[in-house]
Design an enzyme around this catalytic site. Structure first.
Site, PDB file in Angstrom:
ATOM      1  N   GLY A 202       0.822  -1.204   0.000  1.00  0.00           N
ATOM      2  CA  GLY A 202       0.000   0.000   0.000  1.00  0.00           C
ATOM      3  C   GLY A 202       0.855   1.254   0.000  1.00  0.00           C
ATOM      4  CE  LYS A 203       4.001   3.163  -4.165  1.00  0.00           C
ATOM      5  NZ  LYS A 203       4.441   3.316  -5.437  1.00  0.00           N
TER       6      LYS A 203
ATOM      7  CE  LYS B 209       2.377   4.172   7.589  1.00  0.00           C
ATOM      8  NZ  LYS B 209       1.574   5.151   8.345  1.00  0.00           N
TER       9      LYS B 209
ATOM     10  CG  ASP C 236      -6.265  10.644   9.140  1.00  0.00           C
ATOM     11  OD1 ASP C 236      -7.289  11.000   8.512  1.00  0.00           O
ATOM     12  OD2 ASP C 236      -5.201  10.314   8.565  1.00  0.00           O
TER      13      ASP C 236
HETATM   14  N1  LIG Z   1      -0.054  -3.202   9.170  1.00  0.00           N
HETATM   15  C1  LIG Z   1      -0.485  -3.315   7.931  1.00  0.00           C
HETATM   16  N2  LIG Z   1      -0.750  -4.520   7.401  1.00  0.00           N
HETATM   17  C2  LIG Z   1      -1.204  -4.654   6.136  1.00  0.00           C
HETATM   18  N3  LIG Z   1      -1.423  -3.610   5.308  1.00  0.00           N
HETATM   19  C3  LIG Z   1      -1.176  -2.383   5.771  1.00  0.00           C
HETATM   20  C4  LIG Z   1      -0.691  -2.163   7.097  1.00  0.00           C
HETATM   21  N4  LIG Z   1      -0.526  -0.836   7.271  1.00  0.00           N
HETATM   22  C5  LIG Z   1      -0.906  -0.251   6.122  1.00  0.00           C
HETATM   23  N5  LIG Z   1      -1.290  -1.177   5.208  1.00  0.00           N
HETATM   24  C6  LIG Z   1      -1.756  -0.932   3.837  1.00  0.00           C
HETATM   25  O1  LIG Z   1      -1.005   0.139   3.296  1.00  0.00           O
HETATM   26  C7  LIG Z   1      -1.888   1.193   2.890  1.00  0.00           C
HETATM   27  C8  LIG Z   1      -1.200   2.525   3.131  1.00  0.00           C
HETATM   28  O2  LIG Z   1      -1.096   2.742   4.509  1.00  0.00           O
HETATM   29  P1  LIG Z   1      -0.708   4.142   5.104  1.00  0.00           P
HETATM   30  O3  LIG Z   1      -0.970   4.093   6.565  1.00  0.00           O
HETATM   31  O4  LIG Z   1       0.668   4.502   4.683  1.00  0.00           O
HETATM   32  O5  LIG Z   1      -1.605   5.158   4.336  1.00  0.00           O
HETATM   33  P2  LIG Z   1      -3.135   5.608   4.382  1.00  0.00           P
HETATM   34  O6  LIG Z   1      -3.653   5.557   5.779  1.00  0.00           O
HETATM   35  O7  LIG Z   1      -3.890   4.842   3.345  1.00  0.00           O
HETATM   36  O8  LIG Z   1      -2.960   7.096   3.888  1.00  0.00           O
HETATM   37  P3  LIG Z   1      -2.455   8.373   4.715  1.00  0.00           P
HETATM   38  O9  LIG Z   1      -1.342   7.949   5.616  1.00  0.00           O
HETATM   39  O10 LIG Z   1      -1.994   9.298   3.651  1.00  0.00           O
HETATM   40  O11 LIG Z   1      -3.670   8.841   5.468  1.00  0.00           O
HETATM   41  C9  LIG Z   1      -3.162   1.000   3.725  1.00  0.00           C
HETATM   42  O12 LIG Z   1      -4.286   1.550   3.103  1.00  0.00           O
HETATM   43  C10 LIG Z   1      -3.234  -0.527   3.823  1.00  0.00           C
HETATM   44  O13 LIG Z   1      -3.846  -1.064   2.671  1.00  0.00           O
END
Ligand SMILES: Nc1ncnc2c1ncn2[C@@H]1O[C@H](COP(=O)(O)OP(=O)(O)OP(=O)(O)O)[C@@H](O)[C@H]1O
Length: 486
Positions: free
Chosen positions: A189-190, A211, A318
């Site tokens: 994910g991003k 991350k 958030d």
């Molecule tokens: N612990 C995790 N396990 C599996 N997938 C994850 C995990 N953390 C994040 N992801 C995946 O990565 C994506 C990006 O996560 P991230 O927290 O960086 O961004 P976001 O919450 O989508 O956006 P922003 O941080 O800009 O609000 C998530 O939407 C999810 O699909």
């Protein structure tokens, strides 16, 4: 190396790596000369012999051992203020002067204290390993203690570092190994601030999500401000997640701050985000109504914990479906704590002096009106966002859609409600998520109604009319409709 009472404000997050590059470089140049850094390492709490060995090896590649030493110390939660105190303790006045602008003025009198020690005091700066902790404390208080206005809490009382110390520091190299060199095929994910990779780590014993916080390549003043903000948010997230462990809060396993980009390591959430599952991304099956109920209750419990666990409530700031992650059992966990803040509960006293947050800039469609217009920050900010989440779970609609005639979800639900009344049908019959399996029984039907009612009550414009998270958990568990709140 032993602990010493180098002290600090628990809220100070001016970590060593945040210092101005020129200042950091000057310090490194001086301490690298004649390996002077080796003489300060014994005074640095948390620095182990293996860290010193690592710095020596680093020097053999023609790299600055001081820079590595400071990064490792920083990764253990030490700030510019700690470094300043360390220089005071080791009487490195020149270095204190070089970095003076990086610390609060109340510490500046340390320089005077170092230059004018009490006359009867014997020379008392010895490596911590050579004396007992209690003696060390005594001598320091005479010699290089922080300004009297400063709290007397010791390192062991500093909540920030206690939190970080409870989390495993890992090397950047270990993360490279775990993620196959941050390979594109490991990307899961991003987000706005970085990319998340799937990985396997021996240290934590299984699958993890790493991350990797984007390092800006913009060297302008604006670029470095953005980078600093990213780091600040990563550290806020690290601090919060390390402090609050709960079944419905994403566990943080480890972190790495000494590599080219800071990285945070979390439990791997096999079912991705609630947003992905509601939209059936990657061809996944729609969530059943039982799963929707459990996810709603679990996420509400996570928020209730944040709002009520500590003396000062923690506001997530958030809450959205993308930040509710689902583990292999579909248990929801709240993630993305970069914006979270200590804040006000919705109590009368708080109304008199609401906390204004300039940092919270959660996704607009989930933001409560009082925050958008007046930056008022209370726990009801999360309640509003959570209300929107419930409406998404019930309707399968997105919080905001350009292609929908009524773009905002609350307005969409209210228009649909009028339509239902007009047609004399139940709201749930036309608002229900069309992708979801049909409602199997009365219990599911009434839960859908509860979801809609609690969602609308949570997303009321007037924050004082919104229920608390404690009430919401009760409504959802007992499957009851909030009274007179719509
Ligand atoms: N612990 C995790 N396990 C599996 N997938 C994850 C995990 N953390 C994040 N992801 C995946 O990565 C994506 C990006 O996560 P991230 O927290 O960086 O961004 P976001 O919450 O989508 O956006 P922003 O941080 O800009 O609000 C998530 O939407 C999810 O699909």
């Amino acid at each position: 190396m032993e602990n010493s009472d180098i002290t600090n404000d628990s809220n100070d997050i001016n970590f060593i790596i945040f210092m101005k590059r020129e200042i950091l470089q000057q310090i490194c140049d001086i301490l690298d000369t004649d390996n002077t850094w080796e003489t300060i390492a014994p005074y640095m709490p948390g620095i182990q012999l293996r860290d010193v060995e690592g710095c020596k090896r680093y020097a053999s590649y023609n790299k600055s051992p001081t820079m590595l030493l400071l990064r490792v110390w920083c990764a253990k939660g030490y700030t510019a203020t700690h470094l300043y105190q360390l220089f005071a303790k080791t009487k490195l006045i020149r270095l204190m002067r070089i970095m003076k602008s990086e610390v609060d003025e109340k510490y500046h009198e340390l320089e005077f204290k170092v230059l004018n020690p009490p006359r009867k005091t014997k020379r008392n700066v010895q490596p911590p390993g050579s004396q007992s902790a209690s003696r060390l404390k005594k001598t320091e208080s005479k010699d290089a203690s922080p300004a009297p206005t400063q709290s007397t809490s010791s390192t062991t009382n500093d909540p920030l570092r206690i939190a970080i110390e409870g989390t495993l520091p890992v090397t950047y190299f270990e993360l490279l190994e775990a993620t196959n060199g941050f390979s594109a095929s490991n990307v899961i994910g991003k987000g706005g601030y970085g990319t998340v990779y799937k990985g396997e780590m021996k240290a934590t014993g299984g699958m993890v999500a790493v991350k990797r916080i984007l390092a800006g390549n913009d060297s302008s003043a604006h670029g470095s401000k953005v980078e600093k903000e990213r780091l600040r948010q990563s550290l806020t997230e690290l601090r919060t997640l390390a402090r609050f462990r709960h079944d419905n809060i994403l566990p943080i396993y480890a972190y790495s701050l000494e590599g080219p980009e800071p990285c945070l390591v979390y439990q791997f959430m096999a079912n991705g985000s609630l947003e992905d599952r509601l939209l059936c991304r990657k061809g996944t099956a729609p969530l059943t109504w039982i799963q929707r109920k459990e996810i709603s209750i679990g996420a509400a419990r996570g928020l209730l914990f944040l709002h009520s666990f500590a003396k000062t409530p923690i506001i997530h700031g958030d809450v959205k479906t993308a930040n509710i992650l689902l583990d292999k059992h579909m248990e929801p966990k709240l993630g993305d704590f970069g914006l979270c803040r200590d804040g006000q509960a919705e109590v009368e006293a708080a109304e008199k002096c609401p906390l204004i947050a300039s940092h919270i800039k959660g996704t607009l469609a989930y933001l409560a009106p009082e925050f958008i217009t007046s930056k008022i920050l209370t726990t009801k900010l999360d309640v509003y966002s959570y209300g929107i989440v419930l409406l998404e779970i019930a309707s399968g609609q997105r919080a905001y859609s350009d292609t929908r005639e009524t773009r905002g979800l609350v307005e969409y639900c209210l228009v649909t409600k009028e339509l239902a009344e007009h047609r004399n049908v139940r709201l749930r019959e036309i608002l229900i998520d069309k992708r979801a399996p049909p409602l199997a029984n009365e219990a599911e039907e009434s839960f859908l109604e509860t979801l809609i009612d609690v969602g609308l009550a949570g997303a009321l414009n007037d924050r004082k009319l919104r229920p608390t998270m404690a009430q919401i958990v009760e409504y959802l568990c007992k499957n009851v409709v909030p009274n007179g709140q719509q």
